[in-house]
Enzyme design. Structure first.
Site, PDB file in Angstrom:
ATOM      1  N   LYS A  76      42.331  31.986  26.443  1.00 32.42           N
ATOM      2  CA  LYS A  76      43.586  32.075  27.214  1.00 32.42           C
ATOM      3  C   LYS A  76      43.690  30.989  28.283  1.00 32.42           C
ATOM      4  CE  LYS A  76      42.826  36.354  28.605  1.00 32.42           C
ATOM      5  NZ  LYS A  76      41.623  36.692  27.801  1.00 32.42           N
ATOM      6  N   ASN A  85      46.693  35.297  35.219  1.00 28.32           N
ATOM      7  CA  ASN A  85      45.279  35.694  35.170  1.00 28.32           C
ATOM      8  C   ASN A  85      44.343  34.515  35.400  1.00 28.32           C
ATOM      9  OD1 ASN A  85      43.376  37.872  34.622  1.00 28.32           O
ATOM     10  ND2 ASN A  85      42.872  36.756  32.753  1.00 28.32           N
ATOM     11  N   HIS A 105      36.911  45.043  26.085  1.00 24.00           N
ATOM     12  CA  HIS A 105      37.472  45.965  27.089  1.00 24.00           C
ATOM     13  C   HIS A 105      37.862  47.317  26.486  1.00 24.00           C
ATOM     14  CE1 HIS A 105      37.493  42.468  29.648  1.00 24.00           C
ATOM     15  NE2 HIS A 105      38.421  41.865  28.942  1.00 24.00           N
TER      16      HIS A 105
END
Length: 477
Positions: A132, A155, A202
């Site tokens: 990302k 982020n 996650h």
């Protein structure tokens, strides 16, 4: 892909509204300040009550903001809206109480989206299990090469609230979004968006792979121009098919192979576009050479293609794609070449903190001495080892959960020599590098791609990578 028409962002009257902000830190504090400045009655709740939290609380209380430390579970009386730090898990009692009361729960990304002005810059949004940050930075570099006012935000460490509410005017924003952020951003509607890849990560937070994928897929909701997906990762295309988008929005694939119509791909060392060209069934536009991508590892070429697709969706010319990729320098600890010692390359990919990232890193080299291990976070390593076995000359294992990797190696690569370092002191990385140098021969790559988190031995992956680089320099001296 369903079609929908999205209304403009919502602008609320905050005067006198009772808002609870869940969590201090990089997102909670700016959110509290922004809402307070708009006349809201803000109460910040926080689980922790340590010296740092008390210092942050004092700063907010001086402004007239109420802070409640050591109790993040109880919903303050009179709350009309909850704004949460993205990392707070959805099953926390605070959120259960909020939902039972019929309240909305927003993250800082949702708040930034709602606070945008009527002429706000559109968002080009990026998510995925891995890649990302690199892709977002590549995209920003390409947009800048096209002469556009932009920034890499979200982020990536730059607050979206700051970007949306600051004095700087932007033409477009390159926005990195995590699954946590997307979970709490129900009304986000990007100009165009990409899901780079999907792999288990996650899951303790999301509860299941299905829930994790669904939160990633939220990035496509309401897209106006393009939903960019990974041809090699069918799960990303499935998310596009399920998305409810604006009329005329297109599905755009990227591939390391020859692209079909409405795809970007690679032909004889050239990155080409068969999506944003006239008569895409017959024509292709050359964008850049593979050698323009730094480093030209397969997964990084995929990142470059995704960034190029989003830039092209925004109307950026081909030349800017090439110039932006040439100008781009990746952050440290991302498949970074440290040095050559005795004709052996030493590469730091400490950022490879899960098996999916490590697999991509291992695929970039032919003959590898692999340094791996750390905190597994519930991961299994059989698939990773089985796919990478033929490339491994040797393995050096470090960290708390190294036995899991050792057992996978015994099952799938029993002939590969393994050094198991049972130590977690500050000298462990130097010992690992020295052991790797003994296993390596000229032409090999010693690769730090741990496939695990770092916190058993190091403060973060940056410190782990720094220790590796320092050990390589000591070896070379």
């Amino acid at each position: 892909m369903g079609s929908r028409k999205v209304t403009s962002s919502e602008h609320l009257d905050w005067q006198g509204k009772h808002v609870t902000v869940a969590g201090l830190g990089v997102s909670g504090i700016p959110a509290a300040k922004v809402l307070h400045a708009r006349g809201a009655h803000v109460t910040v709740v926080n689980d922790g009550d340590d010296a740092r939290a008390r210092e942050q609380a004092a700063e907010l209380e001086a402004l007239g903001i109420t802070v409640r430390l050591g109790d993040g579970a109880t919903l303050p009386e009179g709350t009309e809206l909850v704004v949460t730090a993205p990392g707070w898990k959805p099953d926390k009692p605070l959120f259960t109480a909020a939902r039972e009361a019929g309240l909305e729960i927003w993250g800082d990304v949702e708040l930034a989206w709602r606070l945008r002005g009527p002429d706000a810059a559109p968002w080009l949004a990026i998510t995925g299990t891995n890649g990302k940050t690199t892709t977002t930075q590549m995209l920003a570099s390409i947009l800048k090469a096209a002469g556009l006012r932009t920034a890499a935000v979200g982020n990536i460490g730059v607050s979206l609230l700051d970007a949306v509410l600051g004095d700087q005017q932007y033409d477009v924003l390159a926005v990195e979004l995590s699954s946590y952020q997307l979970h709490w951003a129900p009304s986000l509607r990007a100009h165009s968006a990409a899901v780079l890849n999907l792999a288990p990560d996650h899951l303790d937070w999301h509860g299941s792979m299905e829930a994790y994928a669904a939160d990633k897929g939220r990035i496509y909701e309401g897209n106006r121009v393009a939903c960019v997906y990974n041809v090699a990762d069918k799960a990303t295309e499935d998310l596009v098919r399920e998305a409810d988008v604006e009329e005329g929005c297109r599905a755009i694939g990227f591939t390391l192979g020859t692209p079909g119509p409405s795809q970007l791909g690679v032909v004889e060392g050239i990155l080409v576009d068969r999506a944003f060209v006239e008569d895409r069934h017959k024509n292709a536009q050359e964008l850049a050479e593979v050698s323009d991508v730094n480093p030209p590892a397969p997964h990084n070429i995929a990142n470059a293609l995704a960034a190029a697709a989003l830039a092209r969706a925004f109307g950026v010319p081909a030349r800017a794609v090439r110039d932006g990729l040439r100008d781009f320098t990746p952050d440290a600890h991302r498949i970074s070449h440290v040095a050559d010692v005795d004709a052996v390359a030493y590469v730091d990919d400490s950022k490879a903190t899960n098996t999916h990232a490590a697999e991509a890193s291992l695929a970039a080299y032919e003959s590898i001495v692999w340094i791996a291990g750390g905190l597994a976070k519930g991961a299994t390593f059989d698939e990773l080892v089985a796919k990478s076995a033929k490339r491994l000359r040797g393995v050096v294992l470090i960290g708390q959960d190294r036995a899991l990797i050792r057992e996978a190696l015994a099952r799938h690569a029993p002939e590969v020599p393994v050094v198991d370092l049972d130590r977690t002191d500050t000298g462990a990385m130097l010992a690992a590098v020295q052991e790797a140098s003994r296993l390596a021969v000229a032409g090999d790559t010693v690769l730090l791609a741990p496939a695990c988190a770092s916190m058993d031995m190091f403060a973060n992956y940056n410190k782990r990578g720094d220790a590796f680089a320092e050990a390589v320099r000591e070896l070379g001296s």
